[in-house]
Design a protein around this motif. Structure first.
Motif, PDB file in Angstrom:
ATOM      1  N   ARG A  24      -4.531  -4.501  -6.512  1.00 39.17           N
ATOM      2  CA  ARG A  24      -3.145  -4.806  -6.856  1.00 39.17           C
ATOM      3  C   ARG A  24      -2.990  -6.307  -7.084  1.00 39.17           C
ATOM      4  NH1 ARG A  24      -2.622  -0.870  -2.328  1.00 39.17           N
ATOM      5  NH2 ARG A  24      -3.102  -2.567  -0.920  1.00 39.17           N
ATOM      6  N   GLU A  53      -2.299  10.294  -0.220  1.00 42.74           N
ATOM      7  CA  GLU A  53      -3.592   9.608  -0.173  1.00 42.74           C
ATOM      8  C   GLU A  53      -3.957   9.253   1.261  1.00 42.74           C
ATOM      9  OE1 GLU A  53      -6.496   6.317  -0.037  1.00 42.74           O
ATOM     10  OE2 GLU A  53      -4.444   6.267   0.703  1.00 42.74           O
ATOM     11  N   GLU A  54      -2.943   8.910   2.042  1.00 45.69           N
ATOM     12  CA  GLU A  54      -3.197   8.330   3.362  1.00 45.69           C
ATOM     13  C   GLU A  54      -3.578   9.388   4.395  1.00 45.69           C
ATOM     14  OE1 GLU A  54      -3.387   5.275   3.899  1.00 45.69           O
ATOM     15  OE2 GLU A  54      -2.105   4.192   2.496  1.00 45.69           O
ATOM     16  N   ASP A  59       0.829  -1.209   0.000  1.00 36.40           N
ATOM     17  CA  ASP A  59       0.000   0.000   0.000  1.00 36.40           C
ATOM     18  C   ASP A  59       0.848   1.237   0.000  1.00 36.40           C
ATOM     19  OD1 ASP A  59      -2.010   1.833   0.280  1.00 36.40           O
ATOM     20  OD2 ASP A  59      -2.628   1.201   2.266  1.00 36.40           O
TER      21      ASP A  59
HETATM   22 ZN   LIG Z   1      -3.459   2.961  -0.270  1.00 34.77          ZN
END
Ligand SMILES: [Zn+2]
Length: 406
Positions: free
Chosen positions: A355, A147-148, A113
């Motif tokens: 993914r 994003e996090e 991630d």
């Molecule tokens: Zn992510």
């Protein structure tokens, strides 16, 4: 979409991705050793920039927030699509990023991630260049930042501010290879800071205590009610404060996360939290006779807009079919606070997809990856982007061109 599989260039590109599997893993491992907490992704972004150039993408550049872009120009006037993966991880600076290997399982914080997805972007780009495969509309690869968590989608917000010229957006950022996220759960994140004058626990006893006030607020929040549908949640995730056991602290703070598929529920919980904080401060100040007072400030640290698309809309169907064509089990998923929130909230077709490979313990320091048929992830996304942008003489684009200024 089926027609794509009969095209020689597509076959060549799919085979390229399979042959490229080892190199993709190597780059994944190299990248996950570069520290990249949200707001600190520059070094990883520079790595990607170099790889985009080596892959032969056009118009490769890094913007002012360190999003990195590279384009495969379309052959016609087709829809413009962005295929993205995020460079930031949840792990703070100083986290041990040594890759450990046991058999075929690799462990490192951030290995999946979303580092795996960034590596997949590189492989897809190389495969398309090697097979001389250009979609009908421009395909823009993007490794975006923030994003996090408290990154608060800064990278994608930057991309969609103003007229971005995009007709669709796909982020690779799900642990299940056939995973498809098509909704956008809204979330609000707050930092609540309680302050007071502080003092000695014995000598100054009788002062209102910011930590006690925060405890009262947390007790009230813990009793909040939230509907199951539309799914609505709340969480006090981090608490901080205090100097020593015998000090009345001058400050305490907490991070609160509120999420909902419904804008109204978000607003309701926001109002309840404000009430709970104000009430806690009043109670703590009323508890003591001191003239000193505790105060609280609520600061918004994250705002991810909510939005919906029908589960049967064309972009979802395309992702479903791309997975099926490769024998991957498609699955509609509900982790719906992703980079796709921003385009979805703007009415632009967008998804977050899975993914390749097996993975687990994401967002922990035990995060692991096992490359089992990991090439299937990028192969699926190659089919998806070609389906969405169209391939001249083979398939018409699934995405529509949106009205916009030329
Ligand atoms: Zn992510």
């Amino acid at each position: 979409m089926k027609e794509l599989l009969n095209d020689e260039r597509v076959k060549k590109a799919l085979e390229y991705i399979r042959q490229d599997d080892e190199r993709t893993l190597k780059e994944q491992l190299e990248m996950c050793q570069i520290p990249a907490p949200s707001h600190m992704e520059k070094e990883k972004a520079e790595y990607v920039l170099k790889k985009f150039q080596e892959a032969g993408l056009e118009n490769v550049y890094m913007d002012e927030v360190w999003n990195v872009f590279g384009t495969i120009p379309g052959t016609g006037n087709g829809p413009v699509l962005m295929l993205a993966a995020h460079t930031d991880t949840v792990f703070p600076a100083g986290t041990d990023l040594t890759v450990r290997r046991e058999g075929n399982v690799y462990s490192c914080p951030g290995i999946n991630d979303d580092t795996r997805a960034v590596a997949e972007l590189l492989s897809i780009a190389r495969a398309m260049k090697a097979a001389e495969l250009s979609p009908q509309g421009d395909l823009i690869f993007c490794a975006n930042v923030c994003e996090e968590g408290l990154g608060d989608l800064k990278g994608v917000k930057h991309i969609f501010a103003g007229d971005c010229g995009l007709d669709g957006f796909v982020s690779i950022d799900n642990p299940v290879t056939g995973g498809i996220v098509y909704t956008a759960t809204g979330s609000h994140r707050y930092e609540v800071v309680f302050t007071g004058c502080g003092g000695h626990s014995f000598a100054d006893f009788g002062l209102p205590n910011p930590i006690h006030a925060m405890g009262r607020a947390i007790a009230a929040i813990a009793d909040f009610q939230a509907p199951v549908l539309p799914k609505t949640t709340f969480n006090v995730g981090v608490i901080q404060g205090g100097t020593s056991v015998n000090t009345i602290s001058a400050s305490a703070s907490m991070l609160v996360d509120i999420r909902s598929d419904s804008h109204e529920e978000l607003e309701r919980l926001r109002a309840e939290m404000k009430q709970a904080v104000e009430q806690a401060v009043r109670e703590e100040n009323a508890r003591w006779t001191s003239k000193e007072e505790v105060k609280a400030e609520i600061i918004m640290r994250g705002d991810r807009p909510a939005g919906t698309q029908p589960s049967g809309c064309p972009i979802v169907k395309a992702a479903w079919e791309a997975a099926l064509l490769l024998g991957i089990e498609p699955e509609l998923r509900d982790e719906s606070s992703t980079d796709a929130n921003i385009p979805i909230s703007l009415g632009i077709p967008a998804l977050t997809v899975g993914r390749g490979g097996r993975e687990g313990k994401v967002h922990t320091v035990q995060e692991w990856f096992e490359p089992v048929e990991a090439w299937l992830g990028p192969q699926k996304d190659l089919l998806l982007v070609l389906g969405l942008c169209g391939l001249e003489g083979v398939t018409e684009p699934v995405l529509e061109k949106r009205n916009r200024k030329q």
